[in-house]
Design an enzyme around this catalytic site. Sequence first.
Site, short mmCIF file in Angstrom:
data_model
loop_
_atom_site.label_atom_id
_atom_site.label_comp_id
_atom_site.label_asym_id
_atom_site.label_seq_id
_atom_site.Cartn_x
_atom_site.Cartn_y
_atom_site.Cartn_z
N CYS A 20 16.56 59.32 34.17
CA CYS A 20 17.97 59.62 33.89
C CYS A 20 18.10 60.97 33.21
CB CYS A 20 18.56 58.51 33.02
SG CYS A 20 20.32 58.71 32.67
N CYS A 21 17.25 61.23 32.20
CA CYS A 21 17.30 62.51 31.49
C CYS A 21 16.95 63.68 32.41
CB CYS A 21 16.35 62.49 30.30
SG CYS A 21 16.89 61.47 28.91
N CYS B 110 23.82 61.47 24.20
CA CYS B 110 24.71 60.73 25.09
C CYS B 110 25.21 59.47 24.37
CB CYS B 110 23.99 60.34 26.37
SG CYS B 110 23.59 61.74 27.44
N CYS C 215 23.15 56.22 24.40
CA CYS C 215 21.79 56.37 23.87
C CYS C 215 21.78 56.71 22.38
CB CYS C 215 21.04 57.46 24.63
SG CYS C 215 20.86 57.13 26.39
N CYS D 58 14.02 64.02 25.27
CA CYS D 58 14.67 63.81 26.56
C CYS D 58 14.03 64.63 27.67
CB CYS D 58 16.15 64.16 26.46
SG CYS D 58 16.45 65.86 25.96
#
Length: 231
Positions: free
Chosen positions: A113-114, A197, A200, A225
């Site tokens: 995702c990162c 985010c 997170c 990240c």
Amino acid sequence: MTDILELSATATPAEILRAGLAAAGGPVKLACSFSVEDVVLVDLIAELGLPIGTFALDTGRLNEETYEVAEALADRYRLAIDWYFPRHEAVEALERERGPFSFRRSLAERHHCCQIRKVEPLGRALHGLAGWVTGMRREQSVTRSGLRAIEIDTVNGGIVKINPLLAWDEAQVWAYAESRRLPVNRLHRQGYRSIGCAPCTRPVAPGEHPRAGRWWWEAAEHKECGLHRRR
């Protein structure tokens, strides 16, 4: 280059910024996440009149309060912020195939995702730059204890990476921000000591490490990240 990189341990943020610019020898920008550290750097760069631009990564999952800081900085300093977004095709595929919370399933899923939301846009943001400035500090986490004031970023094409606040502690950052009455994220006053985010990030309890609220389901040594990878 070697002489420039080896700064005194007592070098001030202003001295580090100037030396970093000299080492880069070309265009340099601040990577701004609108943390209190980055707000301090925006103010310091403006006060010094340094030719350092600003870019930001919009992951698509930032808090409303983060955008408020961005707007306040743009107004106060007439700051032009270069925004970079993830590729929409990659985000659509990520959510369609893995769901909106895949990053909580495993470290590999979170890194995936990162990579889409942060790392790939960073590569575009750094394209054509000779150096970049970060608000990283050594005390923030075990993964940052080896920071140097000026580094060669071998992961991103060998450009110069400048960390002016590396030796400051949290109290020094806040003392500067408050003395200058800088616009800071409202979430900091609600127990958020490190903000990324929205899904997170959470507030930390008294006595917890400042980055305990980032990816709280992971071990401390994994709390990066991918933006600050080292070979």
